[in-house]
Design a protein around this motif. Structure first.
Motif: not given
Length: 215
Positions: A71-80
């Protein structure tokens, strides 16, 4: 001690999701309730993240994050939390293509194929998951994120480890409701159920197969 560590991880992931949602609201200039209606999800799914109650730790599902990302075009966060301690059997079928300055021909070929289309991403095949479909390790392939694969077509998908905050990219054949490998490697033959939460199809793998120039 393990329980305390899990709580710390949950709190950190929740904070990342809250910050991401705030960025989406800022970028789109739409409030969480409006965004929820546009995405056809319950408003509380976002409002509890946007303004959590005191002491409340709330996270979004992988499916919700994927919808917000689209929807936003913003990359969702990933957490490692500990990427260096990935399980030995954790391996992705593909990694994002990074242009090699010593091989400008490949970059030019990719650009010529993509043209002005904004929803096509290049990836490098890293496993044998699609070897029987003609996609071999080292091939550069193009994924059309705007096209939903049909039954029998090669698909790029994400497999989320929600507890660990990681996501693995897989390249498989879509055989609804499963993703299956086209391979002689028995380790890759276990089907993946597409549930739009843990396993989400991202796009169609186009038929182009490009090979980097040998060094």
């Amino acid at each position: 001690m393990a329980k305390k560590t899990d709580e710390q991880i949950d709190a950190r992931v929740a904070r990342m999701h809250r910050d991401y949602l705030h960025n989406v609201v800022t970028e789109t200039k739409k409030q969480p309730t409006t965004i929820a209606k546009l995405l056809n999800i319950s408003p509380s799914t976002l409002t509890r993240i946007y303004k959590p109650k005191d002491g409340q730790i709330s996270k979004m599902s992988a499916g919700t994050l994927a919808r917000l990302e689209e929807f936003s075009g913003l990359a969702a966060p990933s957490f490692e939390p500990e990427p260096q301690k990935q399980p030995a059997d954790f391996r992705e079928d593909a990694t994002r293509y990074e242009a090699d300055t010593s091989d400008t021909t490949m970059a030019s070929m990719i650009q010529a194929i993509i043209g002005n289309k904004k929803n096509i991403d290049p990836w490098v095949i890293r496993s044998r998951s699609l070897e029987c479909a003609g996609f071999m390790p080292g091939d550069v392939v193009l994924v059309d994120l705007s096209t939903t694969p049909r039954a029998g077509e090669p698909a790029c998908a994400q497999v989320y480890n929600w507890r660990g905050g990681t996501a693995e990219t897989v390249m498989r054949i879509l055989e609804p409701p499963y993703l299956v490998a086209a391979t002689f490697d028995p380790a890759l033959r276990k089907p993946l159920l597409v549930d739009d939460d843990r396993v989400i199809v991202k796009g169609l793998i186009l038929p182009h197969r490009l090979r980097p120039r040998p060094n």
